[in-house]
Motif scaffolding. Structure first.
Motif, PDB file in Angstrom:
ATOM      1  N   ASP A  52      24.601  45.588  52.553  1.00  0.00           N
ATOM      2  CA  ASP A  52      24.972  44.260  53.033  1.00  0.00           C
ATOM      3  C   ASP A  52      26.251  43.734  52.391  1.00  0.00           C
ATOM      4  OD1 ASP A  52      22.732  44.208  54.635  1.00  0.00           O
ATOM      5  OD2 ASP A  52      21.493  43.252  53.092  1.00  0.00           O
ATOM      6  N   LEU A  53      26.679  44.323  51.288  1.00  0.00           N
ATOM      7  CA  LEU A  53      27.868  43.860  50.577  1.00  0.00           C
ATOM      8  C   LEU A  53      29.088  44.672  50.980  1.00  0.00           C
ATOM      9  CD1 LEU A  53      26.332  43.458  47.023  1.00  0.00           C
ATOM     10  CD2 LEU A  53      26.861  41.660  48.655  1.00  0.00           C
ATOM     11  N   PRO A  54      30.276  44.078  50.899  1.00  0.00           N
ATOM     12  CA  PRO A  54      31.497  44.837  51.176  1.00  0.00           C
ATOM     13  C   PRO A  54      31.654  45.986  50.186  1.00  0.00           C
ATOM     14  CG  PRO A  54      31.956  42.501  51.136  1.00  0.00           C
ATOM     15  CD  PRO A  54      30.549  42.672  50.667  1.00  0.00           C
ATOM     16  N   GLY A  55      31.991  47.152  50.683  1.00  0.00           N
ATOM     17  CA  GLY A  55      32.163  48.328  49.829  1.00  0.00           C
ATOM     18  C   GLY A  55      30.859  48.753  49.181  1.00  0.00           C
ATOM     19  N   PHE A  56      29.736  48.383  49.786  1.00  0.00           N
ATOM     20  CA  PHE A  56      28.386  48.696  49.282  1.00  0.00           C
ATOM     21  C   PHE A  56      28.167  48.167  47.859  1.00  0.00           C
ATOM     22  CE2 PHE A  56      29.088  51.998  52.509  1.00  0.00           C
ATOM     23  CZ  PHE A  56      28.005  51.730  53.325  1.00  0.00           C
ATOM     24  N   GLY A  57      28.915  47.152  47.464  1.00  0.00           N
ATOM     25  CA  GLY A  57      28.736  46.536  46.160  1.00  0.00           C
ATOM     26  C   GLY A  57      29.310  47.329  45.008  1.00  0.00           C
ATOM     27  N   ARG A  66      32.717  37.811  43.749  1.00  0.00           N
ATOM     28  CA  ARG A  66      33.108  38.393  45.026  1.00  0.00           C
ATOM     29  C   ARG A  66      32.989  39.907  44.954  1.00  0.00           C
ATOM     30  NH1 ARG A  66      38.780  36.325  47.027  1.00  0.00           N
ATOM     31  NH2 ARG A  66      38.112  37.544  48.801  1.00  0.00           N
ATOM     32  N   TYR A  67      32.853  40.528  46.120  1.00  0.00           N
ATOM     33  CA  TYR A  67      32.819  41.976  46.236  1.00  0.00           C
ATOM     34  C   TYR A  67      33.966  42.414  47.127  1.00  0.00           C
ATOM     35  CZ  TYR A  67      28.163  41.769  44.248  1.00  0.00           C
ATOM     36  OH  TYR A  67      27.106  41.563  43.418  1.00  0.00           O
ATOM     37  N   PHE A  68      34.502  43.591  46.837  1.00  0.00           N
ATOM     38  CA  PHE A  68      35.647  44.084  47.592  1.00  0.00           C
ATOM     39  C   PHE A  68      35.344  45.448  48.186  1.00  0.00           C
ATOM     40  CE2 PHE A  68      37.216  40.974  44.657  1.00  0.00           C
ATOM     41  CZ  PHE A  68      38.039  40.216  45.468  1.00  0.00           C
ATOM     42  N   ILE A  69      36.088  45.774  49.234  1.00  0.00           N
ATOM     43  CA  ILE A  69      35.805  46.976  49.997  1.00  0.00           C
ATOM     44  C   ILE A  69      36.353  48.237  49.329  1.00  0.00           C
ATOM     45  CG2 ILE A  69      37.850  46.916  51.463  1.00  0.00           C
ATOM     46  CD1 ILE A  69      35.782  47.462  53.797  1.00  0.00           C
ATOM     47  N   SER A  70      37.367  48.102  48.475  1.00  0.00           N
ATOM     48  CA  SER A  70      37.942  49.269  47.811  1.00  0.00           C
ATOM     49  C   SER A  70      38.503  48.870  46.453  1.00  0.00           C
ATOM     50  CB  SER A  70      39.059  49.870  48.675  1.00  0.00           C
ATOM     51  OG  SER A  70      40.132  48.975  48.767  1.00  0.00           O
ATOM     52  N   GLN A  71      38.809  49.883  45.654  1.00  0.00           N
ATOM     53  CA  GLN A  71      39.396  49.634  44.341  1.00  0.00           C
ATOM     54  C   GLN A  71      40.787  49.018  44.481  1.00  0.00           C
ATOM     55  OE1 GLN A  71      37.819  50.022  41.366  1.00  0.00           O
ATOM     56  NE2 GLN A  71      39.598  49.017  40.481  1.00  0.00           N
ATOM     57  N   LYS A  72      41.509  49.422  45.520  1.00  0.00           N
ATOM     58  CA  LYS A  72      42.840  48.873  45.753  1.00  0.00           C
ATOM     59  C   LYS A  72      42.772  47.368  46.027  1.00  0.00           C
ATOM     60  CE  LYS A  72      46.845  49.352  48.731  1.00  0.00           C
ATOM     61  NZ  LYS A  72      47.412  49.980  49.926  1.00  0.00           N
ATOM     62  N   ALA A  73      41.802  46.954  46.829  1.00  0.00           N
ATOM     63  CA  ALA A  73      41.636  45.537  47.129  1.00  0.00           C
ATOM     64  C   ALA A  73      41.235  44.758  45.879  1.00  0.00           C
ATOM     65  CB  ALA A  73      40.585  45.346  48.223  1.00  0.00           C
ATOM     66  N   GLU A  76      44.320  44.380  43.688  1.00  0.00           N
ATOM     67  CA  GLU A  76      45.208  43.368  44.256  1.00  0.00           C
ATOM     68  C   GLU A  76      44.667  41.965  43.968  1.00  0.00           C
ATOM     69  OE1 GLU A  76      46.729  42.169  48.675  1.00  0.00           O
ATOM     70  OE2 GLU A  76      46.494  44.293  48.208  1.00  0.00           O
ATOM     71  N   HIS A  77      43.355  41.804  44.049  1.00  0.00           N
ATOM     72  CA  HIS A  77      42.730  40.517  43.742  1.00  0.00           C
ATOM     73  C   HIS A  77      42.936  40.156  42.269  1.00  0.00           C
ATOM     74  CE1 HIS A  77      39.658  37.449  43.177  1.00  0.00           C
ATOM     75  NE2 HIS A  77      39.141  38.189  42.224  1.00  0.00           N
ATOM     76  N   ASN A  78      42.818  41.142  41.379  1.00  0.00           N
ATOM     77  CA  ASN A  78      42.977  40.898  39.943  1.00  0.00           C
ATOM     78  C   ASN A  78      44.385  40.436  39.588  1.00  0.00           C
ATOM     79  OD1 ASN A  78      40.336  41.511  39.408  1.00  0.00           O
ATOM     80  ND2 ASN A  78      40.752  43.642  38.902  1.00  0.00           N
ATOM     81  N   ARG A  79      45.367  40.779  40.400  1.00  0.00           N
ATOM     82  CA  ARG A  79      46.743  40.339  40.161  1.00  0.00           C
ATOM     83  C   ARG A  79      47.023  38.961  40.747  1.00  0.00           C
ATOM     84  NH1 ARG A  79      47.942  45.689  41.932  1.00  0.00           N
ATOM     85  NH2 ARG A  79      48.610  44.799  43.923  1.00  0.00           N
TER      86      ARG A  79
END
Length: 121
Positions: A52-57, A66-73, A76-79
């Protein structure tokens, strides 16, 4: 001179206002402090995948809840500005209930007895 704002903002429509308000809800800082404390205690590297979570949590940002779909995303959020602002706010220690009551003037029975002893002396 043209119009300054949009013509329809749904301010008078109660359902639309509630819908927008709940959609934009994020966790409060004290809730995130609690999550960070639990995360430090558990530190489970192999979490179960949640479909149910983006990127399977797999890629959570605990500070922003928040949850993100990939490590790249996630990187990018951390920056980003919002993440840095949330980290800055989380550095402050949250107030406890005892501190709040002391600020208002409430106190416990033990402290009342101590104050009365100081007054009588």
């Amino acid at each position: 001179m043209g119009r300054v704002r949009r013509s329809r903002t749904h301010k008078g429509i109660r359902d639309q206002y509630k819908k927008q308000r709940t959609r934009n809800y994020t966790k409060d800082l004290d809730q995130i402090h609690k999550d960070l404390k639990e995360l430090d205690e558990q530190m489970v590297p192999n979490q179960e995948l949640d479909p149910d979570l983006p990127g399977f949590g797999k890629y959570p940002c605990v500070a922003c809840a928040r949850y993100f779909i990939s490590q790249k995303a996630l990187d990018e959020h951390n920056r980003g500005k919002l993440h840095k602002k949330r980290i800055k706010l989380l550095k402050e220690v949250p107030y406890t209930q005892a501190e709040a009551e002391a600020a208002v003037g409430y106190s416990t029975e033990h402290s009342r007895i101590k104050v009365m002893e100081d007054v009588n002396c």
